[in-house]
Design an enzyme around this catalytic site. Structure first.
Site, PDB file in Angstrom:
ATOM      1  CG  HIS A  26      13.226  71.365  42.709  1.00 37.01           C
ATOM      2  ND1 HIS A  26      13.462  72.645  42.244  1.00 37.01           N
ATOM      3  CD2 HIS A  26      14.211  70.589  42.175  1.00 37.01           C
ATOM      4  CE1 HIS A  26      14.539  72.637  41.473  1.00 37.01           C
ATOM      5  NE2 HIS A  26      15.010  71.408  41.415  1.00 37.01           N
ATOM      6  CE  LYS A  50      15.983  72.522  45.537  1.00 36.94           C
ATOM      7  NZ  LYS A  50      17.304  71.942  45.827  1.00 36.94           N
TER       8      LYS A  50
END
Ligand code: NAD
Length: 269
Positions: free
Chosen positions: A155, A159
């Site tokens: 990600h 995040k």
């Protein structure tokens, strides 16, 4: 025509859901809600989203527009979603709740509240990811204990949590299918003289880099071959489209709590 109200209507997900509904047959936006004090409250949703005037004004209280709708779609915050569900249940509005971070107690409370209405609750509404859960369950059952299971998720660098809830759910689906307890066999990163890989381990590794929207790779490593299943999210639209599909499905269901496996008809496959 399904009439939808979107809470979190100025957020990243809420905004995309409103924009995509405007190009979808069979569903229309009749209300949008934000937290009190949000600077866009009182504005036409189409104007701030670049869609042109729609006549739907961003409200700061769901109770003001709940009566107009058949279904409310909530992508807000865990502090806000319980209130959305309470007001929706009082107004006989179906619910699609995508907000994440709920505790087990909150989920149990939702199950009680939705006895008076119907609700899809799913931390990942991507159609592709939900199909992949089903595929992983079946593949794990077929391959059994002879293949090493490793999951790698990647990600963007903003995040905050790791590993992703989706990676954990994939691990859980595979563990359940193989009759293992994820608490015992899950391993989250390795370093040093770790020795030979225990046969039943399920590895879950995390990558954080740049602006990756979300990527999940599941490896079943055997002798002389390996299988890899990959889901790549290119944008948030895959979640938004799944939420719209859930909204169009839930309005015709019996009261109760459902998930995306129900929406996609994957439960008994
Ligand atoms: P975001 O911060 O961009 O948007 C959330 C919006 O909710 C904000 O505009 C905020 O002002 C608004 N809000 C907060 N309290 C509110 C209230 N009481 N009433 C109305 N609006 C309120 O966040 P986001 O990226 O859109 O994500 C929202 C939620 O959805 C998060 O919990 C996220 O993890 C989750 N999410 C779920 C999926 C899925 O597939 N289920 C996918 C992406 C994101």
């Amino acid at each position: 025509m399904v009439k939808a109200v979107v809470t979190g209507g100025a957020g990243r997900m809420g905004g995309r859901i409103i924009s995509l509904i405007s190009g979808t047959d069979g569903i229309e936006i009749v209300g949008a809600v934000e937290r009190k004090g949000h600077p866009l409250v009182g504005k036409d949703v189409g104007e701030y989203l670049g869609l042109g005037a729609t006549g739907v004004v961003l409200e700061d209280d769901l109770a003001k527009c709940a009566k107009n709708g058949d279904v409310v779609i909530d992508f807000t915050h865990r502090d806000a979603v319980m209130n959305t569900i309470r007001i929706a249940a009082e107004n006989d509005l179906a619910i699609v709740a995508g907000t994440t971070g709920l505790t087990a107690e909150e989920t149990a409370e939702i199950r009680d509240m939705v006895q008076k209405t119907r609700c899809v609750l799913a931390p990942n509404m991507s159609v592709g990811v939900n199909v992949m859960f089903k595929v992983l369950e079946n593949v794990a059952a077929i391959l059994g204990d002879q293949y090493d299971v490793e999951i790698v998720e990647a990600h963007h660098n903003l995040k905050k949590d790791a590993p992703s809830g989706t990676a954990v759910k994939m691990a859980q689906v595979i563990a359940d299918s193989l009759g293992r307890d994820l608490e015992d066999v899950g391993i989250y990163g390795r370093k040093g003289m770790i020795g030979e890989r225990p046969k039943k381990e399920i590895g879950i590794q995390t990558v954080r880099a740049g602006d990756i929207v979300g990527e999940h790779t599941v490896i079943f490593g055997g002798v002389g071959e390996r299988l890899e299943f990959i889901h790549r999210a290119h944008s948030r639209d895959n979640f938004a489209k799944g939420a719209i599909r859930a909204a169009m499905w839930i309005v015709d269901q019996e009261n109760g709590l459902y998930d995306m496996q129900d929406v996609l008809g994957l439960k008994n496959m």
